[in-house]
Design an enzyme around this catalytic site. Structure first.
Site, mmCIF file in Angstrom:
data_model
loop_
_atom_site.group_PDB
_atom_site.id
_atom_site.type_symbol
_atom_site.label_atom_id
_atom_site.label_comp_id
_atom_site.label_asym_id
_atom_site.label_seq_id
_atom_site.Cartn_x
_atom_site.Cartn_y
_atom_site.Cartn_z
ATOM 1 N N LYS A 151 38.993 -2.141 -16.617
ATOM 2 C CA LYS A 151 39.717 -3.410 -16.730
ATOM 3 C C LYS A 151 40.091 -3.688 -18.186
ATOM 4 C CE LYS A 151 38.105 -5.949 -12.749
ATOM 5 N NZ LYS A 151 36.872 -6.573 -12.336
ATOM 6 N N GLU A 152 39.254 -3.231 -19.096
ATOM 7 C CA GLU A 152 39.512 -3.460 -20.514
ATOM 8 C C GLU A 152 39.627 -2.079 -21.173
ATOM 9 O OE1 GLU A 152 36.847 -7.537 -20.705
ATOM 10 O OE2 GLU A 152 35.891 -5.676 -21.255
ATOM 11 N N ASP A 181 29.164 -3.449 -22.548
ATOM 12 C CA ASP A 181 28.352 -3.677 -21.358
ATOM 13 C C ASP A 181 28.771 -2.748 -20.224
ATOM 14 O OD1 ASP A 181 26.439 -5.414 -22.108
ATOM 15 O OD2 ASP A 181 27.397 -7.232 -21.341
ATOM 16 N N LYS A 191 27.759 -11.994 -20.833
ATOM 17 C CA LYS A 191 28.206 -11.925 -22.217
ATOM 18 C C LYS A 191 27.209 -12.576 -23.187
ATOM 19 C CE LYS A 191 31.947 -13.366 -25.192
ATOM 20 N NZ LYS A 191 32.989 -14.372 -25.346
ATOM 21 N N ASP A 234 36.522 -11.513 -28.071
ATOM 22 C CA ASP A 234 36.657 -10.746 -26.830
ATOM 23 C C ASP A 234 37.476 -9.509 -27.180
ATOM 24 O OD1 ASP A 234 35.390 -12.754 -25.568
ATOM 25 O OD2 ASP A 234 37.129 -13.520 -24.471
ATOM 26 N N ASP A 281 30.012 -19.848 -23.530
ATOM 27 C CA ASP A 281 30.633 -20.344 -24.762
ATOM 28 C C ASP A 281 30.583 -21.870 -24.813
ATOM 29 O OD1 ASP A 281 32.307 -20.326 -22.571
ATOM 30 O OD2 ASP A 281 34.120 -19.828 -23.681
HETATM 31 O O1 LIG Z 1 28.618 -8.957 -18.673
HETATM 32 C C1 LIG Z 1 29.563 -9.188 -19.424
HETATM 33 C C2 LIG Z 1 30.725 -9.880 -19.013
HETATM 34 C C3 LIG Z 1 31.745 -10.081 -19.926
HETATM 35 N N1 LIG Z 1 31.646 -9.595 -21.183
HETATM 36 C C4 LIG Z 1 32.764 -9.790 -22.144
HETATM 37 O O2 LIG Z 1 33.037 -11.145 -22.263
HETATM 38 C C5 LIG Z 1 34.391 -11.352 -22.612
HETATM 39 C C6 LIG Z 1 34.984 -12.456 -21.755
HETATM 40 O O3 LIG Z 1 34.962 -12.081 -20.404
HETATM 41 P P1 LIG Z 1 36.266 -12.167 -19.474
HETATM 42 O O4 LIG Z 1 35.892 -11.561 -18.179
HETATM 43 O O5 LIG Z 1 37.431 -11.647 -20.201
HETATM 44 O O6 LIG Z 1 36.359 -13.731 -19.271
HETATM 45 P P2 LIG Z 1 37.546 -14.757 -19.652
HETATM 46 O O7 LIG Z 1 37.501 -15.813 -18.618
HETATM 47 O O8 LIG Z 1 38.819 -14.071 -19.909
HETATM 48 O O9 LIG Z 1 36.982 -15.310 -21.030
HETATM 49 C C7 LIG Z 1 36.913 -16.645 -21.411
HETATM 50 O O10 LIG Z 1 35.794 -17.296 -20.816
HETATM 51 C C8 LIG Z 1 34.532 -16.696 -21.104
HETATM 52 C C9 LIG Z 1 33.470 -17.490 -20.387
HETATM 53 O O11 LIG Z 1 33.556 -18.825 -20.675
HETATM 54 C C10 LIG Z 1 34.308 -16.645 -22.618
HETATM 55 O O12 LIG Z 1 33.120 -15.958 -22.888
HETATM 56 C C11 LIG Z 1 35.450 -15.929 -23.277
HETATM 57 O O13 LIG Z 1 35.284 -15.884 -24.682
HETATM 58 C C12 LIG Z 1 36.744 -16.641 -22.930
HETATM 59 O O14 LIG Z 1 37.846 -15.976 -23.529
HETATM 60 C C13 LIG Z 1 35.111 -10.015 -22.427
HETATM 61 O O15 LIG Z 1 35.394 -9.489 -23.707
HETATM 62 C C14 LIG Z 1 34.086 -9.182 -21.699
HETATM 63 O O16 LIG Z 1 34.157 -7.857 -22.079
HETATM 64 C C15 LIG Z 1 30.514 -8.925 -21.593
HETATM 65 O O17 LIG Z 1 30.422 -8.479 -22.722
HETATM 66 N N2 LIG Z 1 29.500 -8.741 -20.702
HETATM 67 MN MN LIG Z 2 39.328 -12.334 -21.006
#
Ligand SMILES: O=c1ccn([C@@H]2O[C@H](COP(=O)(O)OP(=O)(O)O[C@H]3O[C@H](CO)[C@@H](O)[C@H](O)[C@H]3O)[C@@H](O)[C@H]2O)c(=O)[nH]1
Ligand SMILES: [Mn+2]
Length: 557
Positions: free
Chosen positions: A120-121, A150, A284, A308, A448
């Protein structure tokens, strides 16, 4: 960190670093809010009256749902007014930074980049993000990029190794050509590059990285040294995403590795914390806490940037901008938040993907109330913020994690690496304060929002910084499925906070005061809006069919 700079004797009064401006028209808004408040009361009165005198069951149902909906909308409106009571715009003067602080006295900066899934990333995205921040206009020996994976993927490590090699050419190229957009992918997309040699180099690296992901295997030809082969050897048969030992790999080492011009390149460290099915990993938040500890052991920079993996730097002077706040602030000052600006939105943004209110309007409102919340990415923290309130420091378990600890040994030192592996272990946090009193906080899917909220409750302050040129650019979910999943995850995470004992209106209000508590409540109770939205989407049609009037008629007395 500030002392090093203040010793220079140049005053920040002579060369100001930041200033703030209160928005003048806030009084007009306050007057309007009073009028609006009475309008809402009148509407609720109308619904209550229709409810009491409902002629039929249908009318009773319609009036009840409208009354409930408008109570929720009224409550959310009330919360939203808190953002408008004291909006402040912060200006910065990064051109003055080097007048008050010599570059050699700049505080060190640890950058955390999180990724969780190589499919996905894509690893190329992670590599681009890492390169974009490694190319910051900042002393390289003070910069360290830590990538938390992760997804536990060797492809991500491979991409970083390739990025470091390409960085040897890319970093001098950016410096010498004064490139503003230092993410190679974005740069080559928007520039018909005159120096096609570097573009070819980038394209060939991209091909290699994409081909290993596609093939699902790193061919031996791509492992260019014994050290690399040894690193990939850790991905043995028993290695799965949910179950694997810690992998920490120093991909480049500042002071040791140099670019083609002989300048140092920043540290780049790959970290995949230990995972086992029997212990919680806290998504995260857990990844960030592991990085906090690993980076403390290896470099322990006083300032941390969390990103991120899809959040690329768009301006090499962002660290100068954040220093405007860090070098001239009170001891309670904890973090600078930059907004998320999105790539590829159409001008009209018909799906409202820009989150204008969340990322641009509300934070200006919170600037006047001890600062914006934490958005999860694009945030520069003071490391000390993660160890208790400004006035009550919480000692971590081992002295190496103390934010004031000075790391003398190199990041490749054997004992440093052993300790780094230990603190990234999946059982390390058992019976410690991590996630509850120190580090990023657990307990909500929106770690966050929750972490920022708890830090503000402890008395920390923050500031919102939105320079004209976007400091970062990131991606937004483009498929309906991803977008719905994201909204659902945010809604669940926010409800976890609003319905807990730490709810902003019960717990927050005691520490933040009513205005700031209402700001946090605006987000925490946001998911409740789905009820009025559903009601207003369906009930007027039902009312029309039943010949029932939802709103008072003009002719009504
Ligand atoms: O087990 C995990 C799950 C996610 N991530 C990272 O966390 C970031 C955010 O995850 P994502 O799935 O992209 O969530 P979003 O909803 O796009 O992210 C928003 O919402 C998240 C939760 O509120 C915040 O942590 C992010 O900074 C914010 O951009 C990404 O870089 C992931 O790689 C991890 O490192 N470990
Ligand atoms: Mn994201």
């Amino acid at each position: 960190m500030e002392q090093g700079c203040r010793k220079m004797g140049t005053s920040t009064r002579k060369f100001p670093l930041h200033s703030s401006k209160r928005l003048r028209r806030r009084f007009l808004n306050r007057a309007f809010a009073v009028v609006y408040f009475f309008a809402i009361v009148a509407l609720l009165y109308h619904h209550a009256e229709s409810l009491l005198y409902s002629p039929t069951y249908g009318a009773f149902f319609i009036s009840t749902s409208l009354l409930l909906s408008d109570i929720i909308l009224g409550f959310m409106w009330l919360n939203s007014q808190a953002f408008r009571m004291n909006p402040i715009i912060e200006n910065i003067f990064p051109e003055n930074i080097e007048k008050v602080c010599d570059r050699k006295n700049f505080p060190a900066l640890d950058i955390f980049i999180c990724t969780a899934d190589p499919y996905k990333e894509p690893p190329m995205t992670v590599a681009n993000t890492a390169l974009s921040v490694m190319a910051y206009d900042y002393p390289a020996e003070k910069l360290s990029a830590y990538v938390s994976d992760d997804g536990g993927s060797e492809f991500t490590l491979f991409a970083l190794m390739e990025a470091a090699k390409f960085g040897n050419y890319w970093l001098p190229f950016c410096r010498e050509n004064k490139v503003m957009n230092r993410c190679p992918e974005a740069y080559f997309r928007s520039n018909s590059c005159s120096n096609s040699e570097i573009k070819t180099m980038y394209e060939s690296m991209k091909r290699r990285v994409e081909s290993v992901v596609e093939k699902g295997k790193i061919i031996d030809e791509y492992k260019t040294s014994e050290e690399e082969a040894e690193a990939f050897g850790k991905w043995n048969q028993g290695f799965t995403r949910q179950d694997h030992p810690t992998v920490i790999q120093v991909v480049s080492q500042a002071g040791n590795d140099t670019d083609i011009r002989g300048h140092s390149i920043p540290n780049l460290v790959y970290v995949s914390r230990e995972k086992c099915r029997t212990s919680e990993h806290h998504y995260k938040g857990g990844a960030l806490n592991a990085l906090l500890r690993v980076s403390a052991v290896m470099t322990n920079a006083p300032i941390i940037l969390t990103l991120d993996c899809d959040m690329i730097s768009n301006d090499p002077s962002t660290p100068h901008q954040m220093l405007c706040h860090f070098l001239d602030s009170s001891p309670k000052f904890g973090f600078v938040q930059f907004p998320q600006r999105f790539n590829g939105l159409n001008k009209a943004d018909i799906y409202a993907s820009e989150f204008r209110r969340m990322f641009y309007i509300n934070p200006v409102g919170m600037n006047g109330l001890s600062g914006p919340d934490y958005f999860g990415t694009g945030t520069f923290f003071r490391r000390r913020i993660f160890y208790g309130a400004p006035s009550s420091f919480i000692e971590p378990e081992i002295v190496e994690l103390n934010p004031d600890n000075f790391v003398e040994r190199s990041i490749k030192n054997q004992s440093i690496l052993e300790l780094a592996h230990h603190v990234a272990g999946c059982n390390y946090e058992n019976q410690t304060n991590w996630g509850s009193k120190i580090g990023f906080r657990y307990g909500s899917l929106v770690e966050d929002y929750y972490t920022g909220y708890r830090l503000h409750c402890e008395g920390w302050k923050s500031v919102y910084c939105n320079p004209e040129r976007a400091s970062f650019l990131c991606e937004m979910p483009i498929s309906l499925n991803d977008s719905l999943n994201q909204t659902k995850r945010w809604a669940l995470g926010l409800l976890e906070v609003s319905l807990s004992k730490h709810s902003p209106l019960v717990f927050g209000v005691r520490f933040l005061g009513p205005l700031k508590a209402h700001c946090y409540a605006y987000y925490a109770f946001g998911p409740l809006l789905s009820f009025p939205v559903a009601v207003y989407a369906c009930v007027p049609q039902i009312a029309l069919l039943n010949d029932f009037f939802v709103f008072p008629k003009v002719r009504n007395k």
